[in-house]
Design an enzyme around this catalytic site. Structure first.
Site, mmCIF file in Angstrom:
data_model
loop_
_atom_site.group_PDB
_atom_site.id
_atom_site.type_symbol
_atom_site.label_atom_id
_atom_site.label_comp_id
_atom_site.label_asym_id
_atom_site.label_seq_id
_atom_site.Cartn_x
_atom_site.Cartn_y
_atom_site.Cartn_z
ATOM 1 N N HIS A 228 0.778 -1.038 -0.125
ATOM 2 C CA HIS A 228 0.015 -0.161 0.024
ATOM 3 C C HIS A 228 0.817 1.443 -0.031
ATOM 4 C CE1 HIS A 228 -3.630 -2.516 0.662
ATOM 5 N NE2 HIS A 228 -2.924 -2.976 1.362
ATOM 6 N N HIS B 138 -1.517 3.201 -4.967
ATOM 7 C CA HIS B 138 -1.830 1.863 -5.043
ATOM 8 C C HIS B 138 -3.117 1.472 -5.324
ATOM 9 C CE1 HIS B 138 -2.540 2.965 -0.991
ATOM 10 N NE2 HIS B 138 -3.345 2.148 -0.693
ATOM 11 N N ASP C 270 -6.497 -1.436 -3.649
ATOM 12 C CA ASP C 270 -6.823 -2.177 -2.764
ATOM 13 C C ASP C 270 -7.365 -3.136 -3.262
ATOM 14 O OD1 ASP C 270 -5.625 -0.271 -0.557
ATOM 15 O OD2 ASP C 270 -7.751 0.273 0.228
ATOM 16 N N HIS D 149 -8.178 -7.190 1.294
ATOM 17 C CA HIS D 149 -7.422 -6.235 2.148
ATOM 18 C C HIS D 149 -8.387 -6.215 3.457
ATOM 19 C CE1 HIS D 149 -5.142 -2.899 3.635
ATOM 20 N NE2 HIS D 149 -6.004 -1.921 3.360
ATOM 21 N N GLU E 84 -5.983 4.588 -4.506
ATOM 22 C CA GLU E 84 -5.630 5.428 -3.593
ATOM 23 C C GLU E 84 -4.402 6.218 -3.798
ATOM 24 O OE1 GLU E 84 -7.968 3.673 0.301
ATOM 25 O OE2 GLU E 84 -5.871 2.775 -0.228
#
Length: 210
Positions: free
Chosen positions: A50, A54, A56, A60, A173
């Site tokens: 992360h 990145h 998810d 996760h 993100e």
């Protein structure tokens, strides 16, 4: 006609970059120098999956969810719209209703959080879980944010993560959107093919669509 250039919206991976509190920081170092091997320099990297910009994977936040290697790559390639929501610190379904999302399946949110890869923010804008149902109703299956997470760092419930997951929306993100104009773009943000992983750094790029 000259095609528009790609815009890099990824955080550069450096040894000075911020990391999620308590997670493994990124580090690049030479394992062997050219002088040592007689032919090449060989580097190594360590750090959380992360790190920086990145994705998810559902695994996760759901132990029964898909891992990175099982994700559909089409989610991370194609037309996306960048929306400027930097005027508010709480992003709700009502915030997004002012935008025309017709035919859009990927939404990238430019929030009020300034891009600073070397500093982990003390506070972040809030994503209300209500956005998940609204985005799903409009055919969106990927949300990208210029924040380290769609939930506050201290959250254990991860209400935004789970709301998005329950509505079939994947998460991207730590984008860099401060210098990107709102509008339609072609997005490429491919995760690495890491078996059984809960996330992956990506090289995210945009190209304007006329």
């Amino acid at each position: 006609m000259t095609q528009a250039k790609w815009i890099d919206i990824s955080q550069p991976l450096t040894n000075k970059m911020a990391h999620f509190p308590g997670d493994t920081p990124f580090n690049y170092a030479l394992t062997y120098t050219k002088e040592q091997t007689g032919s090449v320099n060989v580097g190594q990297i360590t750090g959380s999956v992360h790190t920086g910009t990145h994705i998810d994977a559902p695994f996760h936040y759901d132990s029964n969810g898909k891992t990175v290697d099982l994700l559909d790559l089409d989610i991370y390639i194609g037309e996306a719209v960048v929306l400027d929501v930097s005027y508010t610190d709480k992003i709700t379904a009502d915030t997004l209703k002012q935008f025309d999302l017709s035919g859009v399946s990927r939404v990238l949110l430019h929030t009020s959080l300034p891009n600073n890869p070397e500093r982990f923010p003390d506070q972040m804008p809030e994503l209300d879980p209500s956005i998940a149902a609204f985005l799903n109703e409009n055919g969106v299956n990927l949300i990208g944010v210029d924040m380290p997470s769609v939930d506050p760092p201290e959250s254990k419930d991860l209400t935004a993560h789970h709301a998005l997951y329950q509505h079939g929306i994947f998460i991207l993100e730590n984008l860099m959107l401060d210098d990107v104009d709102p509008g339609c773009y072609e997005l490429i943000a491919l995760p690495l093919a890491i078996d059984d992983a809960d996330g992956s750094p990506v090289r995210a790029v945009l190209r304007p669509i006329d």
